[in-house]
Design an enzyme around this catalytic site. Structure first.
Site, PDB file in Angstrom:
ATOM      1  N   ASN A  35      52.494  -5.929   7.883  1.00  0.00           N
ATOM      2  CA  ASN A  35      53.842  -5.559   7.934  1.00  0.00           C
ATOM      3  C   ASN A  35      54.853  -6.481   8.856  1.00  0.00           C
ATOM      4  OD1 ASN A  35      56.215  -3.762   6.902  1.00  0.00           O
ATOM      5  ND2 ASN A  35      56.184  -2.535   8.816  1.00  0.00           N
ATOM      6  N   SER A 124      54.715   8.639  19.554  1.00  0.00           N
ATOM      7  CA  SER A 124      56.047   8.783  18.943  1.00  0.00           C
ATOM      8  C   SER A 124      56.610  10.321  19.322  1.00  0.00           C
ATOM      9  CB  SER A 124      55.909   8.657  17.255  1.00  0.00           C
ATOM     10  OG  SER A 124      56.810   9.310  16.712  1.00  0.00           O
ATOM     11  N   TYR A 149      51.323  10.705   8.858  1.00  0.00           N
ATOM     12  CA  TYR A 149      51.630   9.614   9.950  1.00  0.00           C
ATOM     13  C   TYR A 149      51.792  10.249  11.431  1.00  0.00           C
ATOM     14  CZ  TYR A 149      54.726   7.065  13.152  1.00  0.00           C
ATOM     15  OH  TYR A 149      55.231   6.305  14.417  1.00  0.00           O
ATOM     16  N   LYS A 153      49.351  10.110  15.042  1.00  0.00           N
ATOM     17  CA  LYS A 153      49.772   9.964  16.470  1.00  0.00           C
ATOM     18  C   LYS A 153      49.091  10.969  17.345  1.00  0.00           C
ATOM     19  CE  LYS A 153      52.094   6.133  15.880  1.00  0.00           C
ATOM     20  NZ  LYS A 153      51.541   4.855  16.203  1.00  0.00           N
ATOM     21  N   ASN A 198      63.575   2.732   5.270  1.00  0.00           N
ATOM     22  CA  ASN A 198      63.378   4.109   5.465  1.00  0.00           C
ATOM     23  C   ASN A 198      64.205   4.542   6.679  1.00  0.00           C
ATOM     24  OD1 ASN A 198      61.342   4.520   3.833  1.00  0.00           O
ATOM     25  ND2 ASN A 198      60.079   3.479   5.211  1.00  0.00           N
ATOM     26  N   ARG A 292      67.151  15.139   4.179  1.00  0.00           N
ATOM     27  CA  ARG A 292      65.902  14.730   3.862  1.00  0.00           C
ATOM     28  C   ARG A 292      64.758  15.509   4.293  1.00  0.00           C
ATOM     29  NH1 ARG A 292      64.362   8.830   6.381  1.00  0.00           N
ATOM     30  NH2 ARG A 292      64.605   9.991   8.380  1.00  0.00           N
TER      31      ARG A 292
HETATM   32  P1  NAD Z   1      55.691  -2.673  12.867  1.00  0.00           P
HETATM   33  O1  NAD Z   1      55.119  -2.324  11.438  1.00  0.00           O
HETATM   34  O2  NAD Z   1      56.820  -3.534  12.777  1.00  0.00           O
HETATM   35  O3  NAD Z   1      54.418  -3.246  13.712  1.00  0.00           O
HETATM   36  C1  NAD Z   1      53.105  -2.852  13.674  1.00  0.00           C
HETATM   37  C2  NAD Z   1      52.402  -4.077  13.497  1.00  0.00           C
HETATM   38  O4  NAD Z   1      50.971  -3.641  13.316  1.00  0.00           O
HETATM   39  C3  NAD Z   1      52.664  -5.070  12.218  1.00  0.00           C
HETATM   40  O5  NAD Z   1      52.860  -6.106  12.772  1.00  0.00           O
HETATM   41  C4  NAD Z   1      51.609  -5.032  11.173  1.00  0.00           C
HETATM   42  O6  NAD Z   1      51.316  -5.889  10.442  1.00  0.00           O
HETATM   43  C5  NAD Z   1      50.323  -4.553  12.391  1.00  0.00           C
HETATM   44  N1  NAD Z   1      49.033  -3.651  11.688  1.00  0.00           N
HETATM   45  C6  NAD Z   1      49.167  -2.662  10.993  1.00  0.00           C
HETATM   46  N2  NAD Z   1      47.810  -2.235  10.756  1.00  0.00           N
HETATM   47  C7  NAD Z   1      47.098  -3.341  11.247  1.00  0.00           C
HETATM   48  C8  NAD Z   1      45.534  -3.570  11.382  1.00  0.00           C
HETATM   49  N3  NAD Z   1      44.856  -2.772  10.781  1.00  0.00           N
HETATM   50  N4  NAD Z   1      45.179  -4.825  11.935  1.00  0.00           N
HETATM   51  C9  NAD Z   1      46.151  -5.496  12.598  1.00  0.00           C
HETATM   52  N5  NAD Z   1      47.638  -5.563  12.458  1.00  0.00           N
HETATM   53  C10 NAD Z   1      47.893  -4.179  11.980  1.00  0.00           C
HETATM   54  O7  NAD Z   1      56.188  -1.508  13.581  1.00  0.00           O
HETATM   55  P2  NAD Z   1      56.769  -1.268  14.849  1.00  0.00           P
HETATM   56  O8  NAD Z   1      58.198  -0.529  14.584  1.00  0.00           O
HETATM   57  O9  NAD Z   1      56.708  -2.425  15.850  1.00  0.00           O
HETATM   58  O10 NAD Z   1      55.811  -0.198  15.471  1.00  0.00           O
HETATM   59  C11 NAD Z   1      54.858  -0.415  16.332  1.00  0.00           C
HETATM   60  C12 NAD Z   1      53.847   0.933  16.641  1.00  0.00           C
HETATM   61  O11 NAD Z   1      54.720   1.925  17.275  1.00  0.00           O
HETATM   62  C13 NAD Z   1      53.425   1.652  15.723  1.00  0.00           C
HETATM   63  O12 NAD Z   1      52.155   2.123  15.939  1.00  0.00           O
HETATM   64  C14 NAD Z   1      54.447   2.701  15.269  1.00  0.00           C
HETATM   65  O13 NAD Z   1      53.820   3.860  14.673  1.00  0.00           O
HETATM   66  C15 NAD Z   1      54.922   3.172  16.592  1.00  0.00           C
HETATM   67  N6  NAD Z   1      56.428   3.957  16.513  1.00  0.00           N
HETATM   68  C16 NAD Z   1      57.113   3.151  16.155  1.00  0.00           C
HETATM   69  C17 NAD Z   1      58.555   3.663  15.884  1.00  0.00           C
HETATM   70  C18 NAD Z   1      59.662   2.951  15.302  1.00  0.00           C
HETATM   71  O14 NAD Z   1      60.604   3.624  14.954  1.00  0.00           O
HETATM   72  N7  NAD Z   1      59.781   1.655  15.109  1.00  0.00           N
HETATM   73  C19 NAD Z   1      58.667   4.869  16.709  1.00  0.00           C
HETATM   74  C20 NAD Z   1      57.560   5.391  17.261  1.00  0.00           C
HETATM   75  C21 NAD Z   1      56.251   4.701  17.274  1.00  0.00           C
HETATM   76  C1  UD1 Z   2      61.696   8.578  11.443  1.00  0.00           C
HETATM   77  C2  UD1 Z   2      60.263   9.403  11.344  1.00  0.00           C
HETATM   78  C3  UD1 Z   2      59.365   9.443  12.617  1.00  0.00           C
HETATM   79  C4  UD1 Z   2      59.110   8.266  13.108  1.00  0.00           C
HETATM   80  C5  UD1 Z   2      60.550   7.277  13.061  1.00  0.00           C
HETATM   81  C6  UD1 Z   2      60.075   5.814  13.290  1.00  0.00           C
HETATM   82  C7  UD1 Z   2      60.985  11.214   9.657  1.00  0.00           C
HETATM   83  C8  UD1 Z   2      61.125  12.593   9.256  1.00  0.00           C
HETATM   84  N1  UD1 Z   2      60.741  10.709  10.860  1.00  0.00           N
HETATM   85  O1  UD1 Z   2      62.306   9.317  12.606  1.00  0.00           O
HETATM   86  O2  UD1 Z   2      58.555  10.196  12.400  1.00  0.00           O
HETATM   87  O3  UD1 Z   2      58.466   8.110  14.146  1.00  0.00           O
HETATM   88  O4  UD1 Z   2      61.170   7.500  11.911  1.00  0.00           O
HETATM   89  O5  UD1 Z   2      59.543   5.263  12.232  1.00  0.00           O
HETATM   90  O6  UD1 Z   2      60.846  10.301   8.806  1.00  0.00           O
HETATM   91  N2  UD1 Z   2      69.152   8.865   7.941  1.00  0.00           N
HETATM   92  C9  UD1 Z   2      70.372   8.659   7.217  1.00  0.00           C
HETATM   93  N3  UD1 Z   2      70.219   8.008   5.935  1.00  0.00           N
HETATM   94  C10 UD1 Z   2      69.118   6.837   6.060  1.00  0.00           C
HETATM   95  C11 UD1 Z   2      68.243   6.820   6.879  1.00  0.00           C
HETATM   96  C12 UD1 Z   2      68.343   7.784   8.046  1.00  0.00           C
HETATM   97  O7  UD1 Z   2      71.112   9.464   6.934  1.00  0.00           O
HETATM   98  O8  UD1 Z   2      69.136   6.354   4.770  1.00  0.00           O
HETATM   99  C13 UD1 Z   2      69.450   9.845   9.048  1.00  0.00           C
HETATM  100  C14 UD1 Z   2      68.111  10.599   9.226  1.00  0.00           C
HETATM  101  O9  UD1 Z   2      68.553  11.642   8.491  1.00  0.00           O
HETATM  102  C15 UD1 Z   2      68.061  10.744  10.779  1.00  0.00           C
HETATM  103  C16 UD1 Z   2      68.587   9.737  11.250  1.00  0.00           C
HETATM  104  O10 UD1 Z   2      69.355   8.894  10.262  1.00  0.00           O
HETATM  105  O11 UD1 Z   2      68.885  11.972  10.978  1.00  0.00           O
HETATM  106  C17 UD1 Z   2      67.451   8.683  11.743  1.00  0.00           C
HETATM  107  O12 UD1 Z   2      66.534   8.571  10.779  1.00  0.00           O
HETATM  108  P1  UD1 Z   2      65.232   7.663  10.877  1.00  0.00           P
HETATM  109  O13 UD1 Z   2      65.871   6.284  11.478  1.00  0.00           O
HETATM  110  O14 UD1 Z   2      64.584   7.645   9.367  1.00  0.00           O
HETATM  111  O15 UD1 Z   2      64.511   8.042  12.093  1.00  0.00           O
HETATM  112  P2  UD1 Z   2      63.940   9.535  12.149  1.00  0.00           P
HETATM  113  O16 UD1 Z   2      63.888  10.229  11.181  1.00  0.00           O
HETATM  114  O17 UD1 Z   2      64.489  10.165  13.535  1.00  0.00           O
END
Ligand code: NAD
Ligand code: UD1
Length: 337
Positions: A35, A124, A149, A153, A198, A292
Protein backbone atom coordinates in the site's frame (compact mmCIF):
# COMPACT_ATOMS: atom_id res chain seq x y z
CA UNK A 1 20.38 4.60 17.72
CA UNK A 2 19.04 2.53 14.81
CA UNK A 3 15.28 2.02 14.49
CA UNK A 4 13.50 -0.46 12.21
CA UNK A 5 10.28 0.91 10.74
CA UNK A 6 8.15 -2.03 9.63
CA UNK A 7 5.77 -0.57 7.05
CA UNK A 8 7.89 2.57 7.07
CA UNK A 9 7.18 3.56 3.45
CA UNK A 10 3.51 4.22 4.20
CA UNK A 11 1.76 7.45 5.12
CA UNK A 12 2.60 7.63 8.83
CA UNK A 13 5.84 5.63 8.53
CA UNK A 14 7.40 7.98 5.96
CA UNK A 15 6.61 11.07 8.07
CA UNK A 16 8.04 9.30 11.13
CA UNK A 17 11.18 8.31 9.21
CA UNK A 18 11.72 11.99 8.43
CA UNK A 19 11.23 13.11 12.04
CA UNK A 20 13.53 10.36 13.37
CA UNK A 21 16.29 11.26 10.89
CA UNK A 22 15.99 14.92 11.81
CA UNK A 23 16.25 13.98 15.49
CA UNK A 24 19.53 12.13 14.79
CA UNK A 25 18.32 8.50 14.67
CA UNK A 26 19.32 6.01 11.99
CA UNK A 27 16.39 4.50 10.11
CA UNK A 28 15.88 1.10 8.48
CA UNK A 29 12.66 0.52 6.53
CA UNK A 30 11.11 -2.87 5.76
CA UNK A 31 8.05 -2.71 3.55
CA UNK A 32 6.46 -4.91 0.90
CA UNK A 33 4.89 -1.82 -0.74
CA UNK A 34 1.45 -3.43 -0.78
CA UNK A 35 0.00 0.00 0.00
CA UNK A 36 2.93 2.34 -0.65
CA UNK A 37 5.84 3.15 -2.90
CA UNK A 38 9.61 3.27 -2.31
CA UNK A 39 9.38 6.79 -3.75
CA UNK A 40 8.18 8.09 -0.35
CA UNK A 41 11.45 7.07 1.28
CA UNK A 42 13.50 8.45 -1.62
CA UNK A 43 11.80 11.78 -0.99
CA UNK A 44 12.48 11.53 2.76
CA UNK A 45 16.15 11.05 1.91
CA UNK A 46 16.08 14.09 -0.39
CA UNK A 47 14.32 16.24 2.24
CA UNK A 48 16.70 15.30 5.05
CA UNK A 49 19.93 14.77 3.11
CA UNK A 50 20.30 11.46 4.99
CA UNK A 51 20.15 7.86 3.82
CA UNK A 52 17.71 5.15 4.82
CA UNK A 53 18.47 1.43 4.57
CA UNK A 54 15.41 0.16 2.71
CA UNK A 55 14.38 -3.50 2.31
CA UNK A 56 11.55 -4.75 0.13
CA UNK A 57 10.30 -7.32 2.62
CA UNK A 58 7.12 -8.97 3.77
CA UNK A 59 7.34 -8.53 7.52
CA UNK A 60 5.37 -11.75 8.07
CA UNK A 61 8.38 -13.65 6.68
CA UNK A 62 10.81 -14.41 9.48
CA UNK A 63 13.67 -15.39 7.15
CA UNK A 64 13.74 -11.93 5.57
CA UNK A 65 13.46 -10.30 8.97
CA UNK A 66 16.37 -12.39 10.27
CA UNK A 67 18.48 -11.16 7.36
CA UNK A 68 17.61 -7.55 8.20
CA UNK A 69 18.29 -8.00 11.92
CA UNK A 70 21.63 -9.68 11.19
CA UNK A 71 22.73 -6.96 8.73
CA UNK A 72 21.58 -3.98 10.78
CA UNK A 73 22.13 -3.32 14.45
CA UNK A 74 18.49 -2.67 15.23
CA UNK A 75 17.84 -1.26 18.71
CA UNK A 76 14.14 -0.55 18.48
CA UNK A 77 11.17 -1.40 16.26
CA UNK A 78 8.17 0.69 15.26
CA UNK A 79 5.47 -1.50 13.76
CA UNK A 80 3.35 0.30 11.14
CA UNK A 81 2.99 -2.66 8.77
CA UNK A 82 -0.69 -3.37 8.70
CA UNK A 83 -3.70 -3.46 6.44
CA UNK A 84 -6.07 -0.71 7.52
CA UNK A 85 -9.20 -0.49 5.35
CA UNK A 86 -12.17 -1.11 7.62
CA UNK A 87 -14.64 -2.10 4.85
CA UNK A 88 -12.14 -4.44 3.17
CA UNK A 89 -11.46 -6.10 6.53
CA UNK A 90 -15.13 -7.08 6.70
CA UNK A 91 -14.96 -8.70 3.25
CA UNK A 92 -11.54 -10.35 3.73
CA UNK A 93 -11.16 -10.98 7.46
CA UNK A 94 -8.66 -13.85 7.11
CA UNK A 95 -6.25 -11.70 5.10
CA UNK A 96 -6.47 -8.99 7.77
CA UNK A 97 -5.94 -11.34 10.72
CA UNK A 98 -3.11 -13.14 8.91
CA UNK A 99 -1.27 -10.00 7.87
CA UNK A 100 -1.70 -7.87 10.95
CA UNK A 101 -1.14 -10.56 13.58
CA UNK A 102 1.62 -12.48 11.76
CA UNK A 103 3.69 -9.35 11.13
CA UNK A 104 3.56 -8.65 14.86
CA UNK A 105 4.48 -12.22 15.86
CA UNK A 106 7.36 -12.46 13.37
CA UNK A 107 8.77 -9.15 14.59
CA UNK A 108 8.51 -10.27 18.21
CA UNK A 109 10.22 -13.60 17.48
CA UNK A 110 13.12 -11.89 15.70
CA UNK A 111 13.44 -9.29 18.42
CA UNK A 112 13.79 -12.05 20.98
CA UNK A 113 16.33 -13.88 18.82
CA UNK A 114 18.45 -10.75 18.34
CA UNK A 115 17.98 -9.29 21.83
CA UNK A 116 16.03 -6.20 20.74
CA UNK A 117 13.84 -4.95 23.57
CA UNK A 118 12.03 -1.84 22.39
CA UNK A 119 8.71 -2.01 20.54
CA UNK A 120 6.41 0.84 19.53
CA UNK A 121 3.07 -0.13 18.05
CA UNK A 122 0.64 1.72 15.75
CA UNK A 123 -2.66 1.15 17.50
CA UNK A 124 -5.88 3.01 16.98
CA UNK A 125 -8.64 4.83 18.82
CA UNK A 126 -10.86 2.11 17.36
CA UNK A 127 -9.91 -0.13 20.34
CA UNK A 128 -12.09 2.02 22.63
CA UNK A 129 -15.03 0.36 20.89
CA UNK A 130 -18.59 1.54 20.97
CA UNK A 131 -19.40 1.72 24.68
CA UNK A 132 -16.79 4.03 26.19
CA UNK A 133 -17.79 7.70 26.57
CA UNK A 134 -15.72 10.50 25.01
CA UNK A 135 -13.12 11.77 25.60
CA UNK A 136 -11.26 8.48 25.59
CA UNK A 137 -8.76 7.91 28.39
CA UNK A 138 -6.03 5.24 28.26
CA UNK A 139 -7.28 3.64 31.48
CA UNK A 140 -10.63 2.73 29.89
CA UNK A 141 -11.14 -0.93 29.02
CA UNK A 142 -10.75 -1.85 25.39
CA UNK A 143 -14.25 -2.09 23.97
CA UNK A 144 -15.99 -4.36 21.47
CA UNK A 145 -14.84 -3.45 17.95
CA UNK A 146 -17.25 -3.26 15.03
CA UNK A 147 -14.94 -4.78 12.40
CA UNK A 148 -12.03 -7.23 11.95
CA UNK A 149 -9.50 -4.39 11.41
CA UNK A 150 -10.36 -3.05 14.86
CA UNK A 151 -10.16 -6.51 16.39
CA UNK A 152 -6.64 -7.01 14.97
CA UNK A 153 -5.56 -3.87 16.87
CA UNK A 154 -7.36 -5.08 20.00
CA UNK A 155 -5.64 -8.49 19.74
CA UNK A 156 -2.20 -7.10 18.99
CA UNK A 157 -2.40 -4.82 22.03
CA UNK A 158 -3.25 -7.91 24.10
CA UNK A 159 -0.37 -9.91 22.58
CA UNK A 160 2.11 -7.11 23.27
CA UNK A 161 0.91 -6.72 26.87
CA UNK A 162 1.34 -10.47 27.42
CA UNK A 163 4.83 -10.43 25.91
CA UNK A 164 5.92 -7.49 28.08
CA UNK A 165 4.52 -9.19 31.18
CA UNK A 166 6.47 -12.37 30.41
CA UNK A 167 9.68 -10.50 29.65
CA UNK A 168 10.39 -7.74 32.18
CA UNK A 169 13.26 -6.44 30.02
CA UNK A 170 10.85 -5.44 27.24
CA UNK A 171 9.56 -1.94 26.63
CA UNK A 172 6.26 -1.72 24.74
CA UNK A 173 4.61 1.57 23.85
CA UNK A 174 1.11 1.34 22.39
CA UNK A 175 0.23 4.50 20.48
CA UNK A 176 -3.48 4.95 19.87
CA UNK A 177 -3.80 7.28 16.89
CA UNK A 178 -6.92 9.35 16.39
CA UNK A 179 -7.53 10.69 12.84
CA UNK A 180 -4.25 11.54 11.08
CA UNK A 181 -4.54 14.01 8.19
CA UNK A 182 -2.25 16.57 6.55
CA UNK A 183 1.16 16.11 4.99
CA UNK A 184 4.72 17.37 5.28
CA UNK A 185 4.66 21.14 4.65
CA UNK A 186 7.02 20.69 1.67
CA UNK A 187 4.23 18.85 -0.18
CA UNK A 188 6.77 16.13 -1.10
CA UNK A 189 5.34 13.33 1.07
CA UNK A 190 1.72 12.67 1.99
CA UNK A 191 -1.12 10.19 1.98
CA UNK A 192 -1.52 8.22 -1.23
CA UNK A 193 -4.49 5.88 -0.93
CA UNK A 194 -5.10 3.23 -3.59
CA UNK A 195 -8.39 3.58 -5.47
CA UNK A 196 -11.38 5.36 -3.96
CA UNK A 197 -10.40 6.83 -0.57
CA UNK A 198 -12.30 5.58 2.48
CA UNK A 199 -11.16 8.39 4.74
CA UNK A 200 -12.48 11.91 4.81
CA UNK A 201 -9.48 14.14 4.06
CA UNK A 202 -8.11 12.25 1.04
CA UNK A 203 -11.65 12.23 -0.35
CA UNK A 204 -12.04 15.98 0.15
CA UNK A 205 -8.66 16.65 -1.52
CA UNK A 206 -9.54 14.45 -4.49
CA UNK A 207 -12.84 16.30 -4.96
CA UNK A 208 -10.98 19.62 -4.76
CA UNK A 209 -8.43 18.51 -7.37
CA UNK A 210 -11.16 17.22 -9.70
CA UNK A 211 -10.52 13.47 -9.39
CA UNK A 212 -13.97 12.91 -7.76
CA UNK A 213 -17.21 14.74 -8.45
CA UNK A 214 -18.43 15.33 -4.90
CA UNK A 215 -18.07 14.28 -1.30
CA UNK A 216 -20.93 12.43 0.36
CA UNK A 217 -21.23 13.50 3.98
CA UNK A 218 -22.29 10.34 5.82
CA UNK A 219 -25.29 11.31 7.96
CA UNK A 220 -26.61 14.63 9.20
CA UNK A 221 -28.83 13.41 11.99
CA UNK A 222 -26.19 12.62 14.62
CA UNK A 223 -26.64 14.14 18.09
CA UNK A 224 -24.01 16.83 17.44
CA UNK A 225 -24.34 20.58 16.90
CA UNK A 226 -24.54 20.40 13.09
CA UNK A 227 -25.71 16.76 12.91
CA UNK A 228 -22.44 15.40 11.44
CA UNK A 229 -19.90 13.16 13.20
CA UNK A 230 -17.06 14.68 15.21
CA UNK A 231 -13.49 13.37 15.18
CA UNK A 232 -10.11 14.26 16.63
CA UNK A 233 -8.07 15.11 13.51
CA UNK A 234 -4.31 15.23 14.10
CA UNK A 235 -1.61 16.55 11.76
CA UNK A 236 0.58 13.67 10.60
CA UNK A 237 3.73 15.68 11.43
CA UNK A 238 2.59 16.03 15.06
CA UNK A 239 1.79 12.32 15.08
CA UNK A 240 5.23 11.50 13.67
CA UNK A 241 6.91 13.60 16.39
CA UNK A 242 4.96 11.57 18.93
CA UNK A 243 6.86 8.47 17.72
CA UNK A 244 10.21 10.15 18.32
CA UNK A 245 9.08 10.92 21.87
CA UNK A 246 7.84 7.34 22.30
CA UNK A 247 11.19 5.92 21.20
CA UNK A 248 13.04 8.18 23.65
CA UNK A 249 10.61 7.22 26.43
CA UNK A 250 10.87 3.48 25.71
CA UNK A 251 14.67 3.60 25.84
CA UNK A 252 14.51 4.29 29.57
CA UNK A 253 11.25 2.59 30.63
CA UNK A 254 10.35 -1.09 30.81
CA UNK A 255 6.88 -2.63 30.64
CA UNK A 256 3.82 -1.41 28.73
CA UNK A 257 2.64 2.16 28.40
CA UNK A 258 -0.36 3.30 26.36
CA UNK A 259 -0.69 6.80 24.89
CA UNK A 260 -3.48 8.50 22.99
CA UNK A 261 -2.07 10.61 20.17
CA UNK A 262 -4.73 13.19 19.40
CA UNK A 263 -5.33 16.90 19.88
CA UNK A 264 -8.18 16.59 22.37
CA UNK A 265 -10.38 18.83 20.18
CA UNK A 266 -13.04 17.35 17.89
CA UNK A 267 -14.32 18.86 14.63
CA UNK A 268 -17.40 17.86 12.67
CA UNK A 269 -17.37 16.76 9.02
CA UNK A 270 -18.98 20.04 7.99
CA UNK A 271 -16.40 22.03 9.95
CA UNK A 272 -13.61 20.18 8.12
CA UNK A 273 -15.15 20.83 4.71
CA UNK A 274 -15.66 24.52 5.51
CA UNK A 275 -12.14 24.93 6.91
CA UNK A 276 -10.65 23.28 3.81
CA UNK A 277 -12.60 25.59 1.49
CA UNK A 278 -11.72 28.71 3.46
CA UNK A 279 -8.00 28.01 3.97
CA UNK A 280 -7.36 26.89 0.41
CA UNK A 281 -9.87 29.03 -1.46
CA UNK A 282 -11.23 26.01 -3.35
CA UNK A 283 -14.79 24.68 -3.38
CA UNK A 284 -15.52 21.16 -2.16
CA UNK A 285 -18.80 20.04 -3.69
CA UNK A 286 -20.65 17.94 -1.13
CA UNK A 287 -24.01 16.30 -0.60
CA UNK A 288 -25.55 14.71 2.46
CA UNK A 289 -26.16 10.97 2.37
CA UNK A 290 -27.15 8.25 4.81
CA UNK A 291 -25.02 7.25 7.79
CA UNK A 292 -22.10 4.87 7.15
CA UNK A 293 -22.45 1.60 9.06
CA UNK A 294 -20.15 1.40 12.07
CA UNK A 295 -19.54 5.17 12.43
CA UNK A 296 -19.70 6.56 15.95
CA UNK A 297 -21.16 10.05 16.48
CA UNK A 298 -18.08 11.28 18.31
CA UNK A 299 -14.50 10.21 19.00
CA UNK A 300 -11.80 12.28 20.60
CA UNK A 301 -8.83 11.89 22.90
CA UNK A 302 -7.98 12.92 26.37
CA UNK A 303 -4.43 13.77 25.30
CA UNK A 304 -3.09 14.74 28.72
CA UNK A 305 -1.09 11.57 29.45
CA UNK A 306 1.18 11.98 26.43
CA UNK A 307 1.86 15.56 27.45
CA UNK A 308 2.63 14.60 31.06
CA UNK A 309 4.84 11.56 30.37
CA UNK A 310 6.24 12.11 26.88
CA UNK A 311 6.39 15.89 26.93
CA UNK A 312 4.45 15.79 23.66
CA UNK A 313 1.47 17.77 22.49
CA UNK A 314 0.18 18.80 19.12
CA UNK A 315 1.39 22.08 17.64
CA UNK A 316 -0.39 22.26 14.29
CA UNK A 317 -3.81 23.83 13.76
CA UNK A 318 -6.79 22.71 11.68
CA UNK A 319 -5.72 25.35 9.13
CA UNK A 320 -2.26 23.73 8.91
CA UNK A 321 -3.86 20.32 8.36
CA UNK A 322 -6.13 21.59 5.56
CA UNK A 323 -3.41 23.64 3.88
CA UNK A 324 -0.83 20.84 3.97
CA UNK A 325 -3.28 18.19 2.73
CA UNK A 326 -4.16 20.39 -0.23
CA UNK A 327 -0.53 21.34 -0.91
CA UNK A 328 0.38 17.64 -1.17
CA UNK A 329 -2.64 16.77 -3.33
CA UNK A 330 -2.21 19.74 -5.65
CA UNK A 331 1.50 19.04 -6.23
CA UNK A 332 0.94 15.29 -6.57
CA UNK A 333 -2.50 14.89 -8.16
CA UNK A 334 -1.82 11.18 -8.71
CA UNK A 335 0.12 10.59 -5.52
CA UNK A 336 3.55 8.99 -5.98
CA UNK A 337 2.58 7.54 -9.37
P1 NAD B 1 -0.22 2.79 5.14
O1 NAD B 1 -0.99 1.74 4.43
O2 NAD B 1 0.14 4.01 4.39
O3 NAD B 1 1.13 2.16 5.74
C1 NAD B 1 1.24 0.81 6.11
C2 NAD B 1 2.48 0.26 5.42
O4 NAD B 1 2.66 -1.10 5.79
C3 NAD B 1 2.40 0.33 3.91
O5 NAD B 1 3.58 0.91 3.42
C4 NAD B 1 2.29 -1.14 3.48
O6 NAD B 1 2.86 -1.37 2.22
C5 NAD B 1 3.02 -1.83 4.62
N1 NAD B 1 2.67 -3.22 4.86
C6 NAD B 1 1.45 -3.78 5.10
N2 NAD B 1 1.57 -5.10 5.31
C7 NAD B 1 2.89 -5.39 5.21
C8 NAD B 1 3.65 -6.59 5.32
N3 NAD B 1 3.07 -7.78 5.55
N4 NAD B 1 4.99 -6.51 5.18
C9 NAD B 1 5.59 -5.32 4.93
N5 NAD B 1 4.92 -4.16 4.80
C10 NAD B 1 3.59 -4.21 4.93
O7 NAD B 1 -1.02 3.16 6.46
P2 NAD B 1 -0.74 4.28 7.55
O8 NAD B 1 -1.89 5.20 7.52
O9 NAD B 1 0.62 4.81 7.41
O10 NAD B 1 -0.88 3.41 8.86
C11 NAD B 1 0.24 2.87 9.55
C12 NAD B 1 -0.24 2.06 10.72
O11 NAD B 1 -1.02 2.91 11.57
C13 NAD B 1 -1.15 0.89 10.34
O12 NAD B 1 -0.87 -0.19 11.19
C14 NAD B 1 -2.54 1.42 10.63
O13 NAD B 1 -3.45 0.41 10.95
C15 NAD B 1 -2.28 2.31 11.83
N6 NAD B 1 -3.30 3.36 11.98
C16 NAD B 1 -3.54 4.22 10.94
C17 NAD B 1 -4.53 5.19 11.07
C18 NAD B 1 -4.83 6.13 9.93
O14 NAD B 1 -5.87 6.78 9.98
N7 NAD B 1 -3.99 6.28 8.94
C19 NAD B 1 -5.25 5.29 12.26
C20 NAD B 1 -4.97 4.41 13.30
C21 NAD B 1 -3.98 3.44 13.15
C1 UD1 C 1 -11.81 5.19 10.17
C2 UD1 C 1 -12.07 3.85 10.78
C3 UD1 C 1 -11.09 3.61 11.91
C4 UD1 C 1 -9.68 3.72 11.39
C5 UD1 C 1 -9.50 5.07 10.71
C6 UD1 C 1 -8.17 5.17 10.04
C7 UD1 C 1 -14.45 3.34 10.43
C8 UD1 C 1 -15.78 3.18 11.08
N1 UD1 C 1 -13.44 3.73 11.23
O1 UD1 C 1 -12.04 6.19 11.17
O2 UD1 C 1 -11.28 2.32 12.46
O3 UD1 C 1 -8.73 3.58 12.44
O4 UD1 C 1 -10.50 5.27 9.71
O5 UD1 C 1 -8.07 4.34 8.93
O6 UD1 C 1 -14.29 3.14 9.25
N2 UD1 C 1 -16.84 10.75 6.13
C9 UD1 C 1 -17.78 11.26 5.26
N3 UD1 C 1 -17.61 11.01 3.92
C10 UD1 C 1 -16.58 10.29 3.42
C11 UD1 C 1 -15.62 9.77 4.33
C12 UD1 C 1 -15.79 10.01 5.69
O7 UD1 C 1 -18.73 11.92 5.66
O8 UD1 C 1 -16.50 10.07 2.20
C13 UD1 C 1 -17.00 11.02 7.57
C14 UD1 C 1 -17.19 9.76 8.39
O9 UD1 C 1 -18.56 9.44 8.50
C15 UD1 C 1 -16.58 10.18 9.73
C16 UD1 C 1 -15.51 11.20 9.36
O10 UD1 C 1 -15.81 11.62 8.02
O11 UD1 C 1 -17.55 10.84 10.49
C17 UD1 C 1 -14.12 10.61 9.39
O12 UD1 C 1 -14.12 9.41 8.63
P1 UD1 C 1 -12.78 8.60 8.32
O13 UD1 C 1 -11.75 9.52 7.78
O14 UD1 C 1 -13.15 7.42 7.50
O15 UD1 C 1 -12.29 8.17 9.77
P2 UD1 C 1 -13.04 7.34 10.90
O16 UD1 C 1 -14.31 6.77 10.44
O17 UD1 C 1 -13.08 8.19 12.12
Amino acid sequence: MKILLAGGAGYIGSHTALELLEAGYEVVVADNFCNSSPESIRRVEALTGKTVAMYEADVKEKKILQKIFSEQEIQGVIHFAGLKAVGESMEKPVIYYRNNIDTTLSLLECMEEFGVKQFVFSSSATVYGEENPVPYVETMKRGACSNPYGWTKFMMEQILEDVARANPEMSVVLLRYFNPIGAHPSGRIGEDPEGIPNNLMPYISQVAVGRRDHLTVFGKDYPTKDGTCRRDYIHVADLARGHVKAIAYGASHKGVEIFNLGTGTPYSVVEIVEAFEKVNGVPVKHEFGPRRAGDLPESWADASKAEALLGWKTEKTLEDMCRDSWNWQRRNPNGYR
